[in-house]
Design a protein around this motif. Structure first.
Motif, PDB file in Angstrom:
ATOM      1  N   TYR A 227      60.995  -4.815  18.506  1.00 56.98           N
ATOM      2  CA  TYR A 227      61.915  -5.000  19.635  1.00 56.98           C
ATOM      3  C   TYR A 227      63.007  -6.039  19.390  1.00 56.98           C
ATOM      4  N   GLY A 228      63.000  -6.687  18.232  1.00 53.06           N
ATOM      5  CA  GLY A 228      64.041  -7.653  17.920  1.00 53.06           C
ATOM      6  C   GLY A 228      64.144  -8.754  18.957  1.00 53.06           C
ATOM      7  N   LYS A 229      65.354  -9.018  19.425  1.00 48.42           N
ATOM      8  CA  LYS A 229      65.576 -10.150  20.334  1.00 48.42           C
ATOM      9  C   LYS A 229      64.949  -9.933  21.712  1.00 48.42           C
ATOM     10  N   PHE A 230      64.530  -8.705  22.003  1.00 45.83           N
ATOM     11  CA  PHE A 230      63.877  -8.446  23.285  1.00 45.83           C
ATOM     12  C   PHE A 230      62.359  -8.703  23.218  1.00 45.83           C
ATOM     13  N   SER A 231      61.836  -9.041  22.042  1.00 50.50           N
ATOM     14  CA  SER A 231      60.387  -9.101  21.851  1.00 50.50           C
ATOM     15  C   SER A 231      59.713 -10.117  22.758  1.00 50.50           C
ATOM     16  N   ARG A 232      60.237 -11.329  22.815  1.00 51.03           N
ATOM     17  CA  ARG A 232      59.587 -12.359  23.627  1.00 51.03           C
ATOM     18  C   ARG A 232      59.673 -11.999  25.117  1.00 51.03           C
ATOM     19  N   HIS A 233      60.764 -11.381  25.505  1.00 49.22           N
ATOM     20  CA  HIS A 233      60.929 -10.942  26.890  1.00 49.22           C
ATOM     21  C   HIS A 233      59.865  -9.906  27.251  1.00 49.22           C
ATOM     22  N   LEU A 234      59.631  -8.943  26.375  1.00 51.89           N
ATOM     23  CA  LEU A 234      58.631  -7.916  26.636  1.00 51.89           C
ATOM     24  C   LEU A 234      57.214  -8.488  26.613  1.00 51.89           C
ATOM     25  N   MET A 235      56.974  -9.460  25.734  1.00 51.29           N
ATOM     26  CA  MET A 235      55.663 -10.121  25.737  1.00 51.29           C
ATOM     27  C   MET A 235      55.379 -10.730  27.108  1.00 51.29           C
ATOM     28  N   LYS A 236      56.368 -11.421  27.664  1.00 52.88           N
ATOM     29  CA  LYS A 236      56.176 -12.080  28.964  1.00 52.88           C
ATOM     30  C   LYS A 236      55.923 -11.058  30.070  1.00 52.88           C
ATOM     31  N   ILE A 237      56.602  -9.914  29.997  1.00 53.52           N
ATOM     32  CA  ILE A 237      56.376  -8.868  30.986  1.00 53.52           C
ATOM     33  C   ILE A 237      54.930  -8.369  30.904  1.00 53.52           C
ATOM     34  N   LYS A 238      54.478  -8.106  29.681  1.00 52.07           N
ATOM     35  CA  LYS A 238      53.114  -7.620  29.509  1.00 52.07           C
ATOM     36  C   LYS A 238      52.088  -8.680  29.923  1.00 52.07           C
ATOM     37  N   LEU A 239      52.354  -9.936  29.609  1.00 44.74           N
ATOM     38  CA  LEU A 239      51.443 -11.014  30.004  1.00 44.74           C
ATOM     39  C   LEU A 239      51.358 -11.134  31.523  1.00 44.74           C
ATOM     40  N   LYS A 240      52.445 -10.838  32.190  1.00 41.69           N
ATOM     41  CA  LYS A 240      52.471 -10.920  33.648  1.00 41.69           C
ATOM     42  C   LYS A 240      51.737  -9.755  34.287  1.00 41.69           C
ATOM     43  N   LYS A 241      51.876  -8.558  33.703  1.00 42.11           N
ATOM     44  CA  LYS A 241      51.388  -7.352  34.359  1.00 42.11           C
ATOM     45  C   LYS A 241      50.048  -6.850  33.819  1.00 42.11           C
ATOM     46  N   TYR A 242      49.710  -7.195  32.602  1.00 40.79           N
ATOM     47  CA  TYR A 242      48.482  -6.681  31.997  1.00 40.79           C
ATOM     48  C   TYR A 242      47.294  -7.600  32.297  1.00 40.79           C
ATOM     49  N   THR A 243      46.097  -7.057  32.109  1.00 43.53           N
ATOM     50  CA  THR A 243      44.874  -7.848  32.218  1.00 43.53           C
ATOM     51  C   THR A 243      44.581  -8.490  30.870  1.00 43.53           C
ATOM     52  N   LYS A 244      44.404  -9.793  30.877  1.00 43.06           N
ATOM     53  CA  LYS A 244      44.229 -10.558  29.636  1.00 43.06           C
ATOM     54  C   LYS A 244      42.820 -11.141  29.598  1.00 43.06           C
ATOM     55  N   PHE A 245      42.130 -10.957  28.476  1.00 41.10           N
ATOM     56  CA  PHE A 245      40.779 -11.500  28.389  1.00 41.10           C
ATOM     57  C   PHE A 245      40.503 -12.043  26.989  1.00 41.10           C
ATOM     58  N   LEU A 246      39.511 -12.912  26.923  1.00 39.19           N
ATOM     59  CA  LEU A 246      39.006 -13.433  25.653  1.00 39.19           C
ATOM     60  C   LEU A 246      37.534 -13.755  25.812  1.00 39.19           C
ATOM     61  N   PHE A 247      36.840 -13.871  24.699  1.00 36.10           N
ATOM     62  CA  PHE A 247      35.442 -14.302  24.701  1.00 36.10           C
ATOM     63  C   PHE A 247      35.325 -15.533  23.812  1.00 36.10           C
ATOM     64  N   VAL A 248      34.536 -16.514  24.282  1.00 33.94           N
ATOM     65  CA  VAL A 248      34.383 -17.774  23.575  1.00 33.94           C
ATOM     66  C   VAL A 248      32.901 -18.053  23.323  1.00 33.94           C
ATOM     67  N   ARG A 249      32.662 -19.190  22.655  1.00 35.97           N
ATOM     68  CA  ARG A 249      31.301 -19.521  22.235  1.00 35.97           C
ATOM     69  C   ARG A 249      31.210 -21.029  22.044  1.00 35.97           C
ATOM     70  N   ASP A 250      30.019 -21.575  22.155  1.00 28.15           N
ATOM     71  CA  ASP A 250      29.826 -23.004  21.877  1.00 28.15           C
ATOM     72  C   ASP A 250      30.465 -23.327  20.527  1.00 28.15           C
ATOM     73  N   PRO A 251      31.422 -24.269  20.490  1.00 26.15           N
ATOM     74  CA  PRO A 251      32.190 -24.515  19.264  1.00 26.15           C
ATOM     75  C   PRO A 251      31.354 -24.875  18.045  1.00 26.15           C
ATOM     76  N   PHE A 252      30.339 -25.714  18.219  1.00 27.79           N
ATOM     77  CA  PHE A 252      29.521 -26.100  17.068  1.00 27.79           C
ATOM     78  C   PHE A 252      28.674 -24.926  16.576  1.00 27.79           C
ATOM     79  N   VAL A 253      28.152 -24.113  17.490  1.00 28.90           N
ATOM     80  CA  VAL A 253      27.364 -22.945  17.089  1.00 28.90           C
ATOM     81  C   VAL A 253      28.263 -21.941  16.377  1.00 28.90           C
TER      82      VAL A 253
END
Length: 418
Positions: A227-253
């Protein structure tokens, strides 16, 4: 001459107007209209996600995405995700015999486990997200990159954010936190890989070597090429409208798990790139075999203490950033710049996975692969760190403190005092 010039002028003006209208439409209603998907804990409700039967709507969305791809990529001949999947090599059906060798060695249990449903799972998610937001806003917790904006994050640091445009989902994967199976789920959802000409339907059918192939996934760091110069703009749109998830874990483990899988198993890449320098710097070995099998046969292995020395050595990151398997989660997923809708934990993987798929409205046709029971348990921490000097443990905690605090893991006081 006048009429042809006027015609060309109107053609140019019309094209510019059309481009502007498309950008404005995409910004304001495009994504929500195409995918009927919004984030989980927002004032608006979570709409039903497309199911395999809703082909016409998906094909329309794919066609529009393909057109935007061509329009916004400054004339380059980039294909969209749905077209790219047809270029993937067709895989033979069935699992390779060695597909799950690493999981077997590390003690995974592939038998089904019923997820325990809890009445307060919604409250638990609200608390996890609240802790995350509060500490991101709290000046008492300071760590590198905390104060920068999303625009300040370099593209190469966005390579862990996998996008599924078909369902409006963004997953930030964290190595050593069930990321192999979550990547498999994302492949099934996005239909980004084919098996005998058809998209995979069972996540466990996807061979491990294809799961971790970066070309399989659409990630944010690839947007610039598309997307060239529009890339960051489209990222922000998707971050606003999409469902975002992650999974984490005890850092030392997570560190213990990373050490076990990369240095206790024969891995030529990690041996050459990491084990050899560690053995030279911290174990005083000057002449080392060329291959990991020869080294293991000679009893030459990196110790856990060597690994901790490597992490604490200030010269380590002057040469290169931490490998993703032991890089801090806040550096992989940018939780203070991205407002995640769902924070899952490996410690409650069964319940969290079931809850997330249910909230995404895909639980009737897609199930998270049978959960594994990794032998690297929290109860092992004291044994693993028993021979690590107290000063090193305290330094290591400071190195990973942000991950402990942001994701609600208690400070391991028993490891940090005499």
């Amino acid at each position: 001459m006048t009429k042809p010039r006027l015609f060309r002028l109107w053609l140019v003006l019309g094209s510019v107007l059309m481009i502007l209208l498309i950008i404005v439409y995409w910004d304001n209603v495009g994504t929500a209209h195409f995918y009927l998907h919004t984030s989980l804990s927002r004032p608006h409700t979570l709409e039903s996600l497309p199911t395999p039967g809703q082909r016409e709507e998906k094909e329309f969305a794919s066609d529009v995405d393909e057109f935007l791809d061509k329009l916004l990529s400054s004339g380059s001949k980039q294909n969209d995700l749905s077209r790219k999947k047809t270029e993937q090599p067709l895989l033979a059906s069935g699992k390779p015999a060695l597909s799950h060798m690493e999981e077997s060695v590390r003690g995974y249990d592939w038998s089904p486990h019923d997820a325990q449903q809890s009445a307060d799972q919604g409250q638990q998610q609200a608390e996890r997200r609240s802790v995350l937001r509060d500490f991101c806003a709290n000046s008492s917790l300071a760590f590198p990159t905390k104060e920068r904006s999303f625009d300040d994050i370099p593209n190469y640091e966005l390579n862990h954010l996998i996008v599924d445009d078909r369902h409006g989902i963004i997953y930030c994967y964290v190595p050593k936190v069930a990321c192999t199976n979550w990547k498999r789920v994302m492949i099934v959802l996005s239909e980004s890989l084919l098996d005998g000409g058809a998209p995979y339907r069972d996540p466990l059918d996807i061979p491990r070597e294809h799961v971790h192939n970066s070309s399989t996934h659409l990630t944010f760091n690839k947007f610039w090429r598309r997307y060239g110069k529009f890339s960051r703009h489209l990222m922000k749109i998707k971050l606003k409208k999409y469902t975002k998830f992650l999974f984490v874990r005890d850092p030392f483990v997570r560190l213990i798990s990373a050490f076990r899988s990369k240095f206790e198993l024969e891995n030529d890449e990690f041996y050459r790139k990491f084990a050899v320098p560690m053995l030279r710097l911290y174990a005083n070995h000057t002449s080392l075999p060329a291959s990991v099998s020869e080294a293991f046969s000679a009893g030459l292995k990196v110790s856990f203490a060597n690994f901790i020395q490597y992490l604490l050595d200030p010269h380590t990151e002057k040469l290169a950033p931490f490998n993703e398997h032991w890089r801090q989660v806040y550096r992989l997923c940018h939780p203070c710049q991205i407002d995640y809708d769902f924070v899952g934990k490996l410690e409650t993987l069964d319940e969290d996975a079931a809850q997330l798929l249910r909230l995404l409205k895909v639980d009737t046709w897609l199930h998270f692969p049978p959960s594994y029971r990794n032998r690297t348990a929290s109860s092992w921490e004291e044994d693993w760190f028993a021979k690590i000097p107290l000063a090193w443990r305290q330094q290591l905690y400071k190195l990973y403190e942000a991950d402990f605090v942001l994701f609600g893991y208690p400070k391991p006081e028993n490891l940090l005092r005499d």
